[in-house]
Design an enzyme around this catalytic site. Structure first.
Site, PDB file in Angstrom:
ATOM      1  N   ASP A   1       7.498  -5.816   3.375  1.00 11.99           N
ATOM      2  CA  ASP A   1       6.270  -5.532   4.118  1.00 11.99           C
ATOM      3  C   ASP A   1       6.036  -4.024   4.122  1.00 11.99           C
ATOM      4  O   ASP A   1       6.906  -3.262   4.573  1.00 11.99           O
ATOM      5  CB  ASP A   1       6.430  -6.067   5.543  1.00 11.99           C
ATOM      6  CG  ASP A   1       5.152  -5.936   6.372  1.00 11.99           C
ATOM      7  OD1 ASP A   1       4.211  -5.255   5.914  1.00 11.99           O
ATOM      8  OD2 ASP A   1       5.104  -6.518   7.464  1.00 11.99           O
TER       9      ASP A   1
ATOM     10  N   LYS B   1      -7.519   0.276  -2.580  1.00 12.24           N
ATOM     11  CA  LYS B   1      -8.746  -0.481  -2.335  1.00 12.24           C
ATOM     12  C   LYS B   1      -9.244  -0.210  -0.925  1.00 12.24           C
ATOM     13  O   LYS B   1      -8.461  -0.035   0.007  1.00 12.24           O
ATOM     14  CB  LYS B   1      -8.482  -1.979  -2.510  1.00 12.24           C
ATOM     15  CG  LYS B   1      -9.712  -2.849  -2.276  1.00 12.24           C
ATOM     16  CD  LYS B   1      -9.393  -4.332  -2.432  1.00 12.24           C
ATOM     17  CE  LYS B   1      -9.141  -4.689  -3.874  1.00 12.24           C
ATOM     18  NZ  LYS B   1      -8.962  -6.138  -4.085  1.00 12.24           N
TER      19      LYS B   1
END
Length: 289
Positions: free
Chosen positions: A95, A160
């Site tokens: 993560d 992004k």
């Protein structure tokens, strides 16, 4: 004639299949490089949110072109999901909002730092743009936190981003760490998509900045702000417009003006407008039910 999915009608989807890319998103990174030359001199790179691996494929191809010795190339791909192995790519399943993941990436570079960090990660969109933009911005900030640990000064960060009404705040945060921040939408990104990509060049953190994984919006375990000092503890100032002598609803102070011994009531300049129900009450006052 059977239904044809939107993906199968897409030219980049078909090109990806023909050229052996794992996803059409490979062309986004290739087109960003055409415009900004982000792979120039890059030998060590990190691919965050890498699955299914199309950006790692691009990194493998481009970085090998830069190296005189293949062993000089180092690529680390990170994602919560497992993905098929790629030659020359070290995979970490973790993560990116966790400190442990940052430490694993640092360990892979054995004391050196990355020249480039890329992140094509996005949340599962809900269709509610405000929520999607917020979650995406938090994912980008998590990627930035990882980047501050592993990117060398002068390095490049590409990620992004979802464009929205409050996206300028995110740009200003990125500008604190990079000399040049540009937003680009590659040709292969669908016009119907709100996605774009931030190209952050020349990494230069503020003087005295210490990389940290503190981000209370993602994980409250790391949000002890009292331990922060210097640039890490920067607080945006809040200024009150005007002084504090104006009248408001606070009755903790006297309403007497200067020179007055007692409060003098004065009729308002314009009386209140009669409410619509007042006429009805007058008309129905004598009606017996």
């Amino acid at each position: 004639m059977g239904k044809t999915s939107k993906d199968k009608r897409d030219i980049y989807y078909r090109l990806a299949k023909e050229e052996g890319w794992r996803a059409r998103s490979a062309f986004k990174l290739l087109q960003i490089n055409e415009e900004y030359n982000i792979f120039n001199g890059v030998l060590r790179a990190v691919d965050l949110c890498a699955a299914p691996g199309s950006w790692s494929q691009v990194l493998t191809k481009k970085l090998k072109e830069n190296a005189s010795n293949v062993d000089d190339v180092k690529i680390v791909a990170v994602d919560l999901q497992a993905m098929a192995a790629l030659p020359g790519v070290k995979q970490i399943q973790g993560d990116i909002t966790k400190v442990s993941t940052a430490h694993e990436i640092i360990k892979e570079f054995e004391g050196s730092q990355a020249d480039l960090v890329v992140c094509d990660g996005a949340p599962d969109v809900t269709g509610l743009h405000d929520i999607d933009e917020y979650v995406q911005s938090q994912l980008l900030l998590a990627a930035l936190n990882i980047t501050t640990h592993v990117l060398k000064n002068g390095g490049v960060f590409v990620a992004k981003i979802f464009r929205g009404k409050d996206v300028t705040l995110l740009y200003s945060q990125l500008k604190q760490f990079f000399e040049l921040v540009t937003v680009s939408k590659p040709r292969s990104s669908r016009n119907s998509s709100i996605e774009a990509f931030v190209i952050c060049q020349n990494y230069a953190p503020p003087a005295g900045f210490i990389p940290t994984m503190i981000n209370p919006l993602l994980d409250h375990k790391y949000c002890d702000f009292n331990q922060l000092t210097g640039p890490n503890r920067f607080i945006v100032p809040f200024n009150v417009c005007g002084d504090l002598s104006a009248y408001d609803s606070d009755t903790s102070y006297s309403l007497l003006l200067e020179g007055q011994s007692k409060y003098e009531y004065k009729d308002p300049v314009q009386g209140p407008i009669n409410p619509p129900y007042k006429d009805i009450l007058e008309k129905t006052k004598n009606i017996q039910i």
